[in-house]
Design a protein around this motif. Structure first.
Motif, PDB file in Angstrom:
ATOM      1  N   ILE A  11      10.548 -78.284  90.708  1.00 41.66           N
ATOM      2  CA  ILE A  11      10.058 -79.648  90.912  1.00 41.66           C
ATOM      3  C   ILE A  11      10.985 -80.309  91.911  1.00 41.66           C
ATOM      4  O   ILE A  11      12.208 -80.337  91.702  1.00 41.66           O
ATOM      5  N   ASN A  12      10.427 -80.828  92.949  1.00 46.82           N
ATOM      6  CA  ASN A  12      11.217 -81.458  94.018  1.00 46.82           C
ATOM      7  C   ASN A  12      12.391 -80.588  94.449  1.00 46.82           C
ATOM      8  O   ASN A  12      13.514 -81.068  94.600  1.00 46.82           O
ATOM      9  N   LYS A  14      14.034 -78.532  92.793  1.00 44.90           N
ATOM     10  CA  LYS A  14      14.928 -78.101  91.703  1.00 44.90           C
ATOM     11  C   LYS A  14      14.191 -77.061  90.848  1.00 44.90           C
ATOM     12  O   LYS A  14      13.096 -77.322  90.335  1.00 44.90           O
ATOM     13  N   ILE A  16      13.054 -75.238  87.844  1.00 44.35           N
ATOM     14  CA  ILE A  16      12.994 -75.605  86.423  1.00 44.35           C
ATOM     15  C   ILE A  16      12.670 -74.357  85.578  1.00 44.35           C
ATOM     16  O   ILE A  16      13.301 -74.113  84.567  1.00 44.35           O
ATOM     17  N   ASN A  36      15.878 -80.171  74.550  1.00 46.25           N
ATOM     18  CA  ASN A  36      15.273 -81.124  75.485  1.00 46.25           C
ATOM     19  C   ASN A  36      15.574 -80.720  76.916  1.00 46.25           C
ATOM     20  O   ASN A  36      16.683 -80.312  77.224  1.00 46.25           O
ATOM     21  N   GLY A  37      14.590 -80.829  77.735  1.00 45.41           N
ATOM     22  CA  GLY A  37      14.789 -80.557  79.163  1.00 45.41           C
ATOM     23  C   GLY A  37      14.797 -79.084  79.516  1.00 45.41           C
ATOM     24  O   GLY A  37      15.104 -78.720  80.647  1.00 45.41           O
ATOM     25  N   SER A  38      14.442 -78.228  78.566  1.00 40.30           N
ATOM     26  CA  SER A  38      14.528 -76.799  78.874  1.00 40.30           C
ATOM     27  C   SER A  38      13.346 -76.315  79.706  1.00 40.30           C
ATOM     28  O   SER A  38      13.409 -75.252  80.305  1.00 40.30           O
ATOM     29  N   GLY A  39      12.247 -77.077  79.744  1.00 39.61           N
ATOM     30  CA  GLY A  39      11.129 -76.697  80.601  1.00 39.61           C
ATOM     31  C   GLY A  39       9.823 -76.444  79.868  1.00 39.61           C
ATOM     32  O   GLY A  39       8.863 -75.957  80.469  1.00 39.61           O
ATOM     33  N   LYS A  40       9.762 -76.794  78.611  1.00 40.13           N
ATOM     34  CA  LYS A  40       8.563 -76.528  77.821  1.00 40.13           C
ATOM     35  C   LYS A  40       7.346 -77.269  78.371  1.00 40.13           C
ATOM     36  O   LYS A  40       6.284 -76.688  78.603  1.00 40.13           O
ATOM     37  N   SER A  41       7.531 -78.570  78.585  1.00 42.48           N
ATOM     38  CA  SER A  41       6.402 -79.363  79.084  1.00 42.48           C
ATOM     39  C   SER A  41       6.019 -78.938  80.492  1.00 42.48           C
ATOM     40  O   SER A  41       4.855 -78.961  80.872  1.00 42.48           O
ATOM     41  N   THR A  42       7.017 -78.559  81.249  1.00 41.21           N
ATOM     42  CA  THR A  42       6.741 -78.099  82.612  1.00 41.21           C
ATOM     43  C   THR A  42       5.844 -76.871  82.570  1.00 41.21           C
ATOM     44  O   THR A  42       4.847 -76.782  83.296  1.00 41.21           O
ATOM     45  N   GLN A  85       2.206 -84.307  75.747  1.00 39.27           N
ATOM     46  CA  GLN A  85       3.339 -84.897  75.024  1.00 39.27           C
ATOM     47  C   GLN A  85       3.269 -86.427  75.125  1.00 39.27           C
ATOM     48  O   GLN A  85       3.533 -87.129  74.166  1.00 39.27           O
ATOM     49  N   GLU A 171       4.258 -80.952  71.674  1.00 42.87           N
ATOM     50  CA  GLU A 171       4.835 -81.905  70.714  1.00 42.87           C
ATOM     51  C   GLU A 171       3.792 -82.834  70.118  1.00 42.87           C
ATOM     52  O   GLU A 171       3.988 -84.047  70.036  1.00 42.87           O
ATOM     53  N   HIS A 203       9.600 -79.355  68.102  1.00 42.93           N
ATOM     54  CA  HIS A 203      11.034 -79.326  67.817  1.00 42.93           C
ATOM     55  C   HIS A 203      11.285 -79.082  66.343  1.00 42.93           C
ATOM     56  O   HIS A 203      12.424 -78.919  65.923  1.00 42.93           O
TER      57      HIS A 203
END
Ligand SMILES: Nc1ncnc2c1ncn2[C@@H]1O[C@H](COP(=O)(O)OP(=O)(O)OP(=O)(O)O)[C@@H](O)[C@H]1O
Ligand SMILES: [Mg+2]
Lengths: 255, 459, 482
Positions: A11-12, A14, A16, A36-42, A85, A171, A203
């Motif tokens: 993403i941009n 970076k 992910i 959090n932030g590990s990339g699940k939603s991505t 989410q 989630e 989670h």
């Protein structure tokens, strides 16, 4: 049903997702966990076809087709459903209109006639009961002014309406009260068929008491670092993610 | 020390033409109007000479150029042609399946296809202003020309000087009219014409009425309309006005609406611009009694080279009044949108709540939006806010719809429709609301390049 | 209850102006009046090169064709431009051989204002250019700064020492044709500050200019020119005060900023000119043109202003976002009390791609004052991806003042997102009650709430200034809250 092979995405600029491989067979339920932030939603959004991430490498095959080539709406019509989410509010667009378009687009795709207004309303009523959603919600604009829990229930209601083959629930359990959690889980279970599958991002092991997964994956820093049976969720609940992170970093530095 | 001073007079050549027209035709213009209405003309033309036709240096017209229309040589400035009357007979407006009390105006005139004046249930009267001034002289003397007084727009005064026809509506105290009154404004001629008309609506206390004004052009000539409507809303009354504008790209429509409200009254105005070359709606709300409440809505959907300008002024003159403005626009192709909104809270107007919102979507790089929401506040116990946005359709919302299987094209339409619906949903009359929803949808789909009964192809 | 509140409001807003003293310093003045001869005289006094005189004369001739702008929401009394002294310079007491030595009386004046001109005594980390009336009396830390290649000196010195730089940049952001007061300034400007930060240099200390009007009947017309070369950074502060006088005095300044590729300039102002007395007598007319040009890619110019002084303020610090990805910011707190009037805001002109601007404006009106925000956000056709967010809030303290908001949004690009929000209200009674309930007096509660309200902006100021600004807010509003 779904095969992800070495998927890398950014993403941009970076990165992910750093090489994800995953296979979901018909009838299976996979739980996807991770800090959090590990990339699940991505990952979920890429599967549903949101064009915010750039796929750098890898393939995704869904029912024998190259998923990455399909626009989002075609994936939906092919049976992929994403429970968001953060479901978005769309002022001015009524739930009824919204769902009618969606259902009829799905029908058209299958070569079916659009539903008559009365049949459609009947279907709405049935599904509302199934997921025990307050019927007033359906008269409002899409998600507008819904509480956090109401939005999540509305996602399940839409899932019931569209009867997907592969449901990806990001989630869907967060923000739900205890009864709602049970209702949502029941909804998912009721819609379950031998030929349908689900990826459940969560989670909390609590949800997995209701929706029993066949496999549990842990995503960390864009990689699936652990895959095991249901017991993994319980272990995570007790021990947290630290040990997994440590292992992962060790493996990483070994590479 | 010598200082070069450039003399800037508003009284320019463009204005001179209209002053000449006035001087040369004053007798004809006055012929069918009552002496009372005629008594305003001299003062009005003097005001017009002072103010002129608004130019770009006028803050209220900063983004709207009237020149292409006002410089044009029209064939006819204030009288209908002979055949024009005949034409009126043929027309059925798009909104006429609506159950309403209808009046047709042709080129700003009150043609004979209407009754001169007639009585509706509840003692409500509708008819031609000229006819009414014979019967309702005392009412007209109480209200006519009163609410435009002191306005700084030269065009309002030009109308007072030149207008010689229009509609009169009288709603006596306590009257509740279930069906709306619909004025259908037709413009049709085989010559380029400039028309001006003047409406007066008097709603006495405890009454309730809805007025719909539909603007249509029926032939492709160049048209300019400059219309003034004065409205008095008495204590505890409820008044809604809805304008539906559907004119062709070679037509200019300039409307000035003045709504004067008494204590505890409720009024709303809704300007829905579906089509039109140059549209300028100015709406003036005067909250002239405690507890009054007003709503000002607008929706503009423009494409090609269309230009739509909404000017709103809400004046809180008394304490504890509420006002709300909501204007939304979708601008396609090379079109231009303008919003000029003002909330003015006078000294002593404590307990005021006033809100204003203007949201716009630009669909192309050539579309433009100029928005100027303003707050002018001279009292402290107030809650006022405004917001304005210019942007695009929300990509996240688009994706949400697509993820449910809806095509991108359809999803865009739905979002635009949803965007517009926030304005439409405030229409109280249900059949009209549904009709408007449909028209907006058709317009967004590009199916409304002309309205059903229109002979003009707007391409 | 209401009466009590009004009394407190009154107490809180009737504070005295602390900087209203006059220093009896011998001053050299030229006669009143404005003409080509006066301009030649100013130029001669400053021993200026021919090109600068030409610039002044051109500006003057242009100014003669112009009229005072009337569009602002201000009532400005007729100004007699022939009744103003256009040049006044404090005369040094004795000429010593050492140019570094300054007149002790002058030093005393600045000490009293809290601006020590002694480098040893000075607050560490701030270099000051101190300007009294028409001339710069001292620039501190010049040498220290010169070590990193930074030029920081009075405008007059710059004209002599760096004529090429001055010639290249002066008038490039604010041309003399820009507006009435800019033309006037370009014709008669006397001094000001000049600053050049070379490529890649992060200025090691805060730079500042302190303006003091002392002499009577004079106008102050200074010019600041600030150039941040590629990848440089500077934070610049500006402060100002004037004696209390019954007549109005005119201050018409120009500030020009140029930011090249990746350069960043932070410009902060605490404006505390004499506001006039409680009846509205006297005070400074503050008619200022400030503009920054983000010429380079990824450049950034940030304006922060705390405006508490002046009888009338007419001021719109602006950013021209020309470089792609450049950023403009405007943070403002404007307080008006008694009979003050302010019409202030900003212009953000988006020219380059992906340019961003943020506007946060907090107006506070008390007494009989009128406070207007006026701002333009303009997105040109080529400015794809431009973003703007504006938040303009007004707080009213008392029912005799006014608060107004006049934003102009002009958008000509469909990928741009422009958002404007504004609110106007008085201090919430429930907020005051909440404080009262916790044992805080109404007066303190109002102070707290006003400071909280302005915090977002105050926080953008360098620390020393932030504290000063907070005190100033309190003082300006003394006796106004209720
Ligand atoms: N639009 C975006 N722009 C920039 N970064 C993004 C964007 N979306 C996600 N990211 C970043 O990508 C990373 C992964 O985000 P993602 O939402 O997939 O995490 P997640 O595993 O779902 O976390 P959570 O459990 O908190 O929901 C995060 O570092 C996030 O900040
Ligand atoms: Mg997530």
């Amino acid at each position: 049903m779904l095969t992800i092979n070495n998927l890398k995405a950014a993403i941009n600029g970076k990165v992910i997702l750093k090489g994800i491989s995953l296979e979901v067979k018909a009838g299976e339920i996979h739980a996807l966990m991770g800090p959090n932030g590990s990339g699940k939603s991505t990952l979920a959004a890429i599967l549903a076809g949101r064009e915010f991430a750039e796929v750098l490498e890898g393939t995704v095959t869904y029912m024998g087709k190259n998923l990455l080539e399909m626009p989002a709406e075609e994936r939906s019509r092919e049976g992929i459903f994403l429970g968001f989410q953060y479901p978005i509010e769309i002022p001015g667009v009524s739930m009824v209109n919204f769902m009618k378009s969606a259902v009829n687009e799905h029908r058209k795709y299958k070569g079916l006639e659009p539903l008559s207004a009365s049949d459609f309303l009947k279907l709405m009523r049935e599904k509302k009961e199934l997921v025990e959603i307050d019927s007033k919600l359906a008269n409002r604009s899409v998600n507008e002014g819904f509480s956090g829990g109401e939005k999540k229930k509305n996602e399940i209601f839409q899932m019931a309406m569209l009867e997907p083959k592969l449901a990806i629930l990001d989630e869907t359990d967060s923000g739900l009260d205890i009864d709602a959690l049970r209702i949502v889980a029941n909804g998912v279970n009721k819609l379950r068929r031998p030929d349908t599958s689900a990826i459940v991002i969560t989670h909390y092991q609590r949800l997995l008491d209701y929706i029993i997964p066949d496999v549990v994956h842990v995503l960390y820093d864009g990689r699936i670092v652990k895959t095991a049976g249901r017991e993994l969720a319980i272990e995570l609940e007790e021990k947290g993610y630290d040990w997994i992170k440590r292992d992962a970093e060790k493996n990483n530095s070994d590479e | 020390m010598p200082k070069k001073i450039t003399v800037m007079s508003n009284h320019s050549e463009r204005s001179d033409k209209y002053i000449d027209i006035y001087r040369e035709n004053i007798e004809r213009i006055s012929f069918s109007s009552s002496p009372y209405i005629n008594s305003f003309r001299e003062k009005a033309i003097a005001e017009f000479i002072k103010l002129g036709i608004p130019a770009k240096n006028n803050e209220s017209y900063r983004y709207t150029n009237l020149d292409p229309f006002f410089k044009h040589e029209f064939k006819n400035y204030f009288m209908p042609g002979k055949q024009d009357f005949i034409r009126a007979e043929k027309f059925r407006c798009d909104v006429t399946d609506l159950d309403a009390h209808g009046i047709v105006l042709l080129n700003g005139f009150y043609p004979t296809i209407n009754d001169k004046i007639r009585q509706l249930p509840g003692g409500v009267w509708i008819g031609s202003l000229n006819e009414a001034s014979k019967i309702f002289d005392s009412h007209i003397e109480k209200h006519y020309g009163k609410y435009v007084n002191g306005n700084s727009d030269g065009l309002v005064h030009l109308n007072t000087a030149l207008a010689s026809g229009g509609v009169f509506i009288y709603v006596p105290a306590g009257a509740v009219l279930k069906k709306p009154v619909q004025i259908i404004n037709l413009v049709e001629s085989d010559e380029d014409i400039f028309n001006q008309h003047r409406n007066l609506v008097i709603v006495e206390k405890n009454a309730d009425i809805t007025l719909i004004i539909c603007d249509h052009t029926l032939s492709p000539q160049k048209f300019l309309t400059n219309a003034v409507t004065e409205i008095y809303v008495g204590e505890n009354s409820h008044f809604d006005i809805i304008r539906v504008q559907n004119e062709h790209n070679n037509a200019a429509k300039i409307t000035h609406t003045f709504i004067h409200q008494e204590q505890n009254s409720h009024a709303s105005s809704n300007n829905i611009t579906l089509h039109g070359g140059l549209v300028r709606n100015s709406t003036h709300h005067y909250l002239g009694g405690e507890g009054a409440e007003c709503f000002s809505y607008g929706l503009y959907l423009a494409d090609k080279f269309q230009h739509v300008d909404n000017f709103v002024n809400v004046n809180h003159a008394y304490p504890n009044c509420t006002s709300n403005q909501l204007f939304k626009g979708v601008l396609d192709d090379m079109s231009t949108g303008v919003f000029n909104g003002r909330i003015y809270v006078n000294k002593g107007a404590q307990g005021t709540s006033a809100y204003q919102k203007n949201n716009n979507i630009l669909l192309t790089d050539d579309a433009k939006m100029y928005t100027k929401p303003q707050l002018e506040i001279y009292a402290d116990d107030v809650k006022c806010s405004h917001g304005a946005t210019v942007g695009q359709l929300d990509n996240n919302a688009l994706f949400y719809l697509q993820s449910r299987g809806i095509s991108k094209h359809e999803a865009r339409l739905m979002l635009m429709y949803g965007f517009a619906h926030e304005v439409i949903q405030n229409i109280r009359v249900e059949p009209l609301r549904e009709r408007m929803d449909n028209l907006v949808m058709q317009r967004l789909k590009g199916e409304l390049s002309r309205c059903a009964s229109c002979m003009v192809k707007c391409g | 209850m209401e009466k009590e509140q009004n009394r407190i409001l009154n107490d809180v807003t009737s504070g005295e102006y602390k900087y209203g003293f006059y220093s009896d310093i011998e001053t050299e003045k030229i006669p009143k009046g404005l003409s080509e001869d006066v301009i030649r005289l100013i130029s001669a006094k400053k021993e200026e090169p021919e090109w600068l005189l030409e610039f002044r004369l051109k500006a003057f001739r242009y100014w003669q064709t112009m009229k005072m702008p009337l569009w602002a929401n201000l009532k400005i009394p007729e100004i007699d431009y022939q009744d103003i002294i256009y040049y006044a310079a404090p005369k040094p007491k004795k000429i010593t051989g050492n140019i570094e030595e300054i007149d002790p009386d002058l030093k005393k004046t600045f000490d009293k204002l809290g601006i020590p001109l002694d480098e040893q005594q000075h607050l560490a980390g701030i270099a000051v250019d101190a300007i009294m009336d028409s001339v710069s009396v001292k620039t501190t830390f010049r040498e220290t700064l010169a070590e990193s290649g930074i030029i920081f000196c009075s405008f007059s010195d710059a004209v002599k020492e760096y004529p090429d730089l001055v010639r290249r940049y002066m008038g490039s952001v604010v041309p003399y044709t820009d507006n009435f007061f800019a033309a006037l300034n370009s014709a008669v400007f006397s001094d000001g500050s000049f600053c050049y930060i070379p490529k890649g240099v992060r200025c090691p200390m805060e730079l500042s200019t302190y303006f003091r009007i002392n002499a009577a009947n004079t106008g102050q017309f200074e010019r600041t020119l600030l150039i941040a070369d590629e990848e440089s950074y500077v934070s610049y502060l500006e402060g100002c005060t004037a004696p209390m006088r019954d007549e109005n005095q005119l201050h018409a300044a120009i500030v020009e900023i140029i930011a090249e590729n990746h350069a960043e300039v932070k410009y902060s102002t605490v404006q505390n000119w004499y506001p006039g007395d409680k009846e509205g007598k006297g005070g400074i007319f503050n008619f200022v043109t400030k503009r920054g040009l983000c010429r380079g890619e990824n450049s950034k110019i940030s304006w922060t202003q705390v405006e508490t002084g002046s009888a009338i303020t007419w001021k719109y610090p602006s950013c021209i976002l020309q470089g792609d990805n450049s950023t403009g910011e405007f943070y403002s707190v404007a307080v008006t009390n008694n009979h003050q009037q302010a019409d202030t805001g900003t212009k953000m002109v988006h020219i380059g791609k992906n340019t961003k601007s943020t506007i946060v404006s907090k107006g506070i009106s008390a007494g009989f004052s009128q406070n207007s925000y006026r701002g333009l956000v303009k997105v040109l056709k080529k400015a794809s991806g431009a973003r703007n967010f504006s938040q303009c809030d007004s707080l009213l303290l008392g029912d005799k003042c006014g608060a107004h908001t006049f934003p102009y949004l002009e958008v000509d690009n469909h990928t741009a997102i422009v958002e404007h929000e504004a609110t106007t209200s008085k201090i919430g009674e429930d907020q005051i009650f909440y404080c009262n309930q916790r044992g805080i007096s109404t007066e303190d509660a109002i102070g707290l709430i006003v400071n909280g309200y302005a915090k977002e902006v105050i926080n953008k100021l360098p620390m020393e200034f932030a504290v000063e600004a907070q005190k100033l807010l309190q003082i300006s509003l003394e006796g106004s809250v209720g």
